[in-house]
Design a protein around this motif. Sequence first.
Motif, PDB file in Angstrom:
ATOM      1  N   GLY A  91       2.905   8.504   5.668  1.00  0.00           N
ATOM      2  CA  GLY A  91       3.344   9.136   4.433  1.00  0.00           C
ATOM      3  C   GLY A  91       2.667   8.642   3.166  1.00  0.00           C
ATOM      4  N   MET A  92       1.866   7.604   3.249  1.00  0.00           N
ATOM      5  CA  MET A  92       1.200   7.093   2.049  1.00  0.00           C
ATOM      6  C   MET A  92      -0.004   7.984   1.722  1.00  0.00           C
ATOM      7  SD  MET A  92       1.248   2.953   2.596  1.00  0.00           S
ATOM      8  CE  MET A  92       0.127   3.019   4.006  1.00  0.00           C
ATOM      9  N   THR A  93      -0.099   8.379   0.445  1.00  0.00           N
ATOM     10  CA  THR A  93      -1.187   9.277   0.051  1.00  0.00           C
ATOM     11  C   THR A  93      -1.951   8.839  -1.190  1.00  0.00           C
ATOM     12  OG1 THR A  93       0.344  10.621  -1.245  1.00  0.00           O
ATOM     13  CG2 THR A  93      -0.025  11.291   1.055  1.00  0.00           C
ATOM     14  N   CYS A  94      -1.468   7.780  -1.877  1.00  0.00           N
ATOM     15  CA  CYS A  94      -2.106   7.417  -3.141  1.00  0.00           C
ATOM     16  C   CYS A  94      -1.916   5.935  -3.454  1.00  0.00           C
ATOM     17  CB  CYS A  94      -1.528   8.260  -4.280  1.00  0.00           C
ATOM     18  SG  CYS A  94       0.225   7.934  -4.598  1.00  0.00           S
ATOM     19  N   GLY A  95      -2.478   5.509  -4.549  1.00  0.00           N
ATOM     20  CA  GLY A  95      -2.369   4.128  -4.977  1.00  0.00           C
ATOM     21  C   GLY A  95      -0.937   3.705  -5.263  1.00  0.00           C
ATOM     22  N   HIS A  96      -0.133   4.628  -5.779  1.00  0.00           N
ATOM     23  CA  HIS A  96       1.277   4.307  -6.030  1.00  0.00           C
ATOM     24  C   HIS A  96       1.982   3.994  -4.719  1.00  0.00           C
ATOM     25  CE1 HIS A  96       5.575   5.208  -6.498  1.00  0.00           C
ATOM     26  NE2 HIS A  96       5.407   4.567  -7.640  1.00  0.00           N
ATOM     27  N   CYS A  97       1.651   4.726  -3.670  1.00  0.00           N
ATOM     28  CA  CYS A  97       2.222   4.477  -2.344  1.00  0.00           C
ATOM     29  C   CYS A  97       1.892   3.057  -1.885  1.00  0.00           C
ATOM     30  CB  CYS A  97       1.663   5.463  -1.315  1.00  0.00           C
ATOM     31  SG  CYS A  97       1.918   7.203  -1.700  1.00  0.00           S
ATOM     32  N   VAL A  98       0.642   2.682  -2.051  1.00  0.00           N
ATOM     33  CA  VAL A  98       0.183   1.346  -1.662  1.00  0.00           C
ATOM     34  C   VAL A  98       0.969   0.290  -2.431  1.00  0.00           C
ATOM     35  CG1 VAL A  98      -1.775  -0.248  -1.749  1.00  0.00           C
ATOM     36  CG2 VAL A  98      -2.118   2.105  -0.982  1.00  0.00           C
ATOM     37  N   SER A  99       1.132   0.490  -3.730  1.00  0.00           N
ATOM     38  CA  SER A  99       1.859  -0.469  -4.564  1.00  0.00           C
ATOM     39  C   SER A  99       3.316  -0.586  -4.145  1.00  0.00           C
ATOM     40  CB  SER A  99       1.791  -0.054  -6.036  1.00  0.00           C
ATOM     41  OG  SER A  99       0.471  -0.115  -6.497  1.00  0.00           O
ATOM     42  N   ALA A 100       3.945   0.547  -3.851  1.00  0.00           N
ATOM     43  CA  ALA A 100       5.357   0.539  -3.471  1.00  0.00           C
ATOM     44  C   ALA A 100       5.576  -0.210  -2.158  1.00  0.00           C
ATOM     45  CB  ALA A 100       5.879   1.979  -3.363  1.00  0.00           C
ATOM     46  N   SER A 135      -6.174   4.427   6.619  1.00  0.00           N
ATOM     47  CA  SER A 135      -5.693   4.336   8.007  1.00  0.00           C
ATOM     48  C   SER A 135      -4.176   4.254   8.098  1.00  0.00           C
ATOM     49  CB  SER A 135      -6.293   3.108   8.694  1.00  0.00           C
ATOM     50  OG  SER A 135      -5.768   1.920   8.127  1.00  0.00           O
ATOM     51  N   GLY A 136      -3.525   3.908   6.992  1.00  0.00           N
ATOM     52  CA  GLY A 136      -2.079   3.726   7.004  1.00  0.00           C
ATOM     53  C   GLY A 136      -1.660   2.382   7.566  1.00  0.00           C
ATOM     54  N   GLN A 137      -2.614   1.481   7.738  1.00  0.00           N
ATOM     55  CA  GLN A 137      -2.292   0.169   8.297  1.00  0.00           C
ATOM     56  C   GLN A 137      -1.895  -0.809   7.201  1.00  0.00           C
ATOM     57  OE1 GLN A 137      -5.638  -1.016  10.734  1.00  0.00           O
ATOM     58  NE2 GLN A 137      -4.683  -0.073  12.518  1.00  0.00           N
ATOM     59  N   VAL A 138      -0.819  -1.541   7.493  1.00  0.00           N
ATOM     60  CA  VAL A 138      -0.314  -2.560   6.585  1.00  0.00           C
ATOM     61  C   VAL A 138      -0.358  -3.885   7.334  1.00  0.00           C
ATOM     62  CG1 VAL A 138       1.667  -3.342   5.237  1.00  0.00           C
ATOM     63  CG2 VAL A 138       1.177  -0.885   5.434  1.00  0.00           C
ATOM     64  N   ARG A 161      10.874  -2.487   8.732  1.00  0.00           N
ATOM     65  CA  ARG A 161      11.169  -1.043   8.701  1.00  0.00           C
ATOM     66  C   ARG A 161      12.050  -0.699   7.499  1.00  0.00           C
ATOM     67  NH1 ARG A 161      10.478   2.423  12.604  1.00  0.00           N
ATOM     68  NH2 ARG A 161      10.438   0.782  14.184  1.00  0.00           N
ATOM     69  N   ALA A 162      13.054  -1.527   7.236  1.00  0.00           N
ATOM     70  CA  ALA A 162      13.954  -1.293   6.104  1.00  0.00           C
ATOM     71  C   ALA A 162      13.196  -1.377   4.776  1.00  0.00           C
ATOM     72  CB  ALA A 162      15.108  -2.289   6.136  1.00  0.00           C
ATOM     73  N   ALA A 163      12.275  -2.331   4.658  1.00  0.00           N
ATOM     74  CA  ALA A 163      11.491  -2.473   3.430  1.00  0.00           C
ATOM     75  C   ALA A 163      10.575  -1.265   3.222  1.00  0.00           C
ATOM     76  CB  ALA A 163      10.671  -3.762   3.470  1.00  0.00           C
ATOM     77  N   VAL A 164       9.927  -0.825   4.299  1.00  0.00           N
ATOM     78  CA  VAL A 164       9.049   0.347   4.215  1.00  0.00           C
ATOM     79  C   VAL A 164       9.868   1.588   3.873  1.00  0.00           C
ATOM     80  CG1 VAL A 164       7.524   1.865   5.554  1.00  0.00           C
ATOM     81  CG2 VAL A 164       7.272  -0.618   5.722  1.00  0.00           C
ATOM     82  N   ASP A 165      11.054   1.708   4.473  1.00  0.00           N
ATOM     83  CA  ASP A 165      11.951   2.830   4.192  1.00  0.00           C
ATOM     84  C   ASP A 165      12.388   2.811   2.728  1.00  0.00           C
ATOM     85  OD1 ASP A 165      13.598   5.090   5.201  1.00  0.00           O
ATOM     86  OD2 ASP A 165      15.256   3.769   4.608  1.00  0.00           O
ATOM     87  N   GLU A 166      12.690   1.633   2.219  1.00  0.00           N
ATOM     88  CA  GLU A 166      13.092   1.484   0.812  1.00  0.00           C
ATOM     89  C   GLU A 166      11.976   1.957  -0.125  1.00  0.00           C
ATOM     90  OE1 GLU A 166      15.535   0.687  -2.375  1.00  0.00           O
ATOM     91  OE2 GLU A 166      16.095   0.645  -0.265  1.00  0.00           O
ATOM     92  N   ALA A 167      10.728   1.758   0.299  1.00  0.00           N
ATOM     93  CA  ALA A 167       9.579   2.214  -0.494  1.00  0.00           C
ATOM     94  C   ALA A 167       9.378   3.729  -0.380  1.00  0.00           C
ATOM     95  CB  ALA A 167       8.316   1.483  -0.054  1.00  0.00           C
ATOM     96  N   GLY A 168      10.041   4.344   0.614  1.00  0.00           N
ATOM     97  CA  GLY A 168       9.968   5.798   0.763  1.00  0.00           C
ATOM     98  C   GLY A 168       9.035   6.281   1.858  1.00  0.00           C
ATOM     99  N   TYR A 169       8.705   5.407   2.810  1.00  0.00           N
ATOM    100  CA  TYR A 169       7.753   5.760   3.864  1.00  0.00           C
ATOM    101  C   TYR A 169       8.319   5.412   5.229  1.00  0.00           C
ATOM    102  CZ  TYR A 169       5.258   5.990  -0.425  1.00  0.00           C
ATOM    103  OH  TYR A 169       4.931   6.316  -1.706  1.00  0.00           O
TER     104      TYR A 169
END
Length: 75
Positions: free
Chosen positions: A10-19, A39-42, A56-64
């Motif tokens: 679900g990440m598509t931009c720099g804001h996604c990366v920051s969140a 790649s969507g890899q963290v 998973r909870a942290a990623v969900d909190e970020a919206g992904y």
Amino acid sequence: MVNTTYQVQGMTCGHCVSAVSAEVGALDGVRDVQVDLASGQVTVSSDQPLDVATVRAAVDEAGYDLVDGSSAGPA
């Protein structure tokens, strides 16, 4: 130190990366978070292995969404 790589959808931009970086980086024991938008890899560097449900909870909190499966190894 442990490096673990997670797949995030679900990440598509720099804001996604920051969140995602901010939410995962706030977890106890996390030393560094590197996000590859293409790649969507963290990749998370932490003192000890992290509980996947916590990540998973942290990623969900970020919206992904965290995709099942990760790889861990020594730093």
